[in-house]
Design a protein around this motif. Structure first.
Motif, PDB file in Angstrom:
ATOM      1  N   ALA A 112      -9.626   6.015  -7.272  1.00 17.65           N
ATOM      2  CA  ALA A 112     -10.215   5.942  -5.972  1.00 17.65           C
ATOM      3  C   ALA A 112      -9.018   5.640  -5.024  1.00 17.65           C
ATOM      4  CB  ALA A 112     -10.733   4.527  -5.683  1.00 17.65           C
ATOM      5  N   ILE A 113      -7.543   4.846  -4.825  1.00 25.40           N
ATOM      6  CA  ILE A 113      -6.791   4.983  -4.290  1.00 25.40           C
ATOM      7  C   ILE A 113      -5.973   6.151  -3.722  1.00 25.40           C
ATOM      8  CG2 ILE A 113      -4.730   4.142  -3.246  1.00 25.40           C
ATOM      9  CD1 ILE A 113      -5.568   1.286  -5.671  1.00 25.40           C
ATOM     10  N   GLY A 144     -14.864   1.127   3.887  1.00 25.22           N
ATOM     11  CA  GLY A 144     -13.904  -0.161   3.224  1.00 25.22           C
ATOM     12  C   GLY A 144     -13.753  -1.148   4.693  1.00 25.22           C
ATOM     13  N   ALA A 166      -9.641  -2.346  -7.490  1.00 21.45           N
ATOM     14  CA  ALA A 166     -10.073  -0.854  -7.795  1.00 21.45           C
ATOM     15  C   ALA A 166      -8.932   0.162  -8.141  1.00 21.45           C
ATOM     16  CB  ALA A 166     -10.229   0.532  -5.491  1.00 21.45           C
ATOM     17  N   GLN A 167     -10.094   1.087  -8.543  1.00 20.76           N
ATOM     18  CA  GLN A 167      -9.310   2.012  -9.940  1.00 20.76           C
ATOM     19  C   GLN A 167      -7.236   3.025  -9.017  1.00 20.76           C
ATOM     20  OE1 GLN A 167     -11.518   4.753 -11.999  1.00 20.76           O
ATOM     21  NE2 GLN A 167     -12.137   2.803 -13.148  1.00 20.76           N
ATOM     22  N   THR A 168      -5.976   2.872  -9.813  1.00 17.88           N
ATOM     23  CA  THR A 168      -5.870   3.922  -8.597  1.00 17.88           C
ATOM     24  C   THR A 168      -6.573   5.483  -8.170  1.00 17.88           C
ATOM     25  OG1 THR A 168      -4.293   3.366  -9.917  1.00 17.88           O
ATOM     26  CG2 THR A 168      -3.304   5.016  -9.094  1.00 17.88           C
ATOM     27  N   ASP A 214      -7.122  -3.323  -1.380  1.00 17.34           N
ATOM     28  CA  ASP A 214      -8.569  -3.736  -2.300  1.00 17.34           C
ATOM     29  C   ASP A 214      -8.455  -4.219  -3.231  1.00 17.34           C
ATOM     30  OD1 ASP A 214      -7.545  -2.564  -5.587  1.00 17.34           O
ATOM     31  OD2 ASP A 214      -5.627  -1.377  -4.031  1.00 17.34           O
ATOM     32  N   ASN A 249      -2.864  -4.260  -2.881  1.00 16.77           N
ATOM     33  CA  ASN A 249      -4.437  -4.802  -4.129  1.00 16.77           C
ATOM     34  C   ASN A 249      -4.480  -6.263  -3.854  1.00 16.77           C
ATOM     35  OD1 ASN A 249      -4.695  -6.533  -6.365  1.00 16.77           O
ATOM     36  ND2 ASN A 249      -5.675  -4.827  -7.040  1.00 16.77           N
ATOM     37  N   SER A 278       0.187   0.683  -0.696  1.00 13.71           N
ATOM     38  CA  SER A 278      -1.325   0.076  -1.420  1.00 13.71           C
ATOM     39  C   SER A 278      -1.481  -1.346  -2.090  1.00 13.71           C
ATOM     40  CB  SER A 278      -1.627   1.004  -2.564  1.00 13.71           C
ATOM     41  OG  SER A 278      -3.228   0.787  -3.638  1.00 13.71           O
TER      42      SER A 278
END
Length: 201
Positions: A130-131, A143, A126-128, A123, A103, A101
């Motif tokens: 959402a991931i 996306g 984004a908030q965790t 991302d 960022n 993930s």
């Protein structure tokens, strides 16, 4: 947050897969001691051997030189350990999947680690949750990349600053090219109305 979706184990041999949370490389472009430095998009130290001898910018009255070239200088990412964590995780978990993930605050040289992982989710803060919704399969990702992901730093130095999309992009072993308007969902490469409108041929 991860524990709300999966059972977290202490030993990698007991895991079914792993998630590594990282950030794009963090470098500074200027220090008082060294002057201008290359802004690196990779985790390992980068030496600018292909930069201009004479910069196209300069001339600030507060500067003693009008040449801001960083040719021959080396810069270091303060979070180089992010790459080490990916490689250590791959070694610890063996052949089981590794998901990164990422960022991003800048394009990133994913060629340093893409071959060692099974999936990359990017991302921009984004908030965790959402991931985790994507990793768990609750939400289909949608996306698209808002910029090109360069193949390497050499192509970054070779690009023209005033020409959009003037860059050789990273291509993975499946032939996916990480360029503007590229994205994957659970069905494959995204090819919707957004892509038709914005994709560069």
């Amino acid at each position: 947050m991860v524990e709300k979706y999966f059972n977290v184990v202490d030993d990698a041999k007991d895991a079914d897969f792993s998630i590594v949370f990282i950030e794009s490389p963090k470098t500074v472009g200027y220090t008082k001691e060294e002057g201008y430095l290359p802004i690196s998009l990779q985790y390992r130290p980068y030496t600018a051997v292909n930069a201009r001898e004479t910069s196209i910018a300069g001339g600030d009255p507060l500067e003693s030189s009008t040449n801001r070239s960083y040719l021959g200088k080396t810069n270091f990412a303060s979070n180089e350990s992010d790459l080490d964590i990916i490689l250590e995780t791959r070694k610890a978990i063996g052949k089981k999947p590794v998901i990164v993930s990422l960022n991003m605050t800048n394009p990133t040289i994913v060629g340093e680690f893409e071959q060692y992982v099974d999936g990359i989710i990017t991302d921009f803060g984004a908030q965790t949750q959402a991931i985790m919704d994507i990793i768990s399969g609750n939400v289909n990702p949608s996306g698209l990349l808002p910029f090109n992901m360069p193949a390497n730093m050499e192509t970054v130095e070779a690009q023209c600053e005033d020409v959009p999309h003037d860059m050789k992009c990273y291509e993975d072993e499946l032939g996916n090219v990480y360029k503007f308007a590229y994205g994957l969902d659970f069905n494959g490469v995204i090819n919707d109305s957004r892509v038709a409108k914005y994709k560069i041929k």
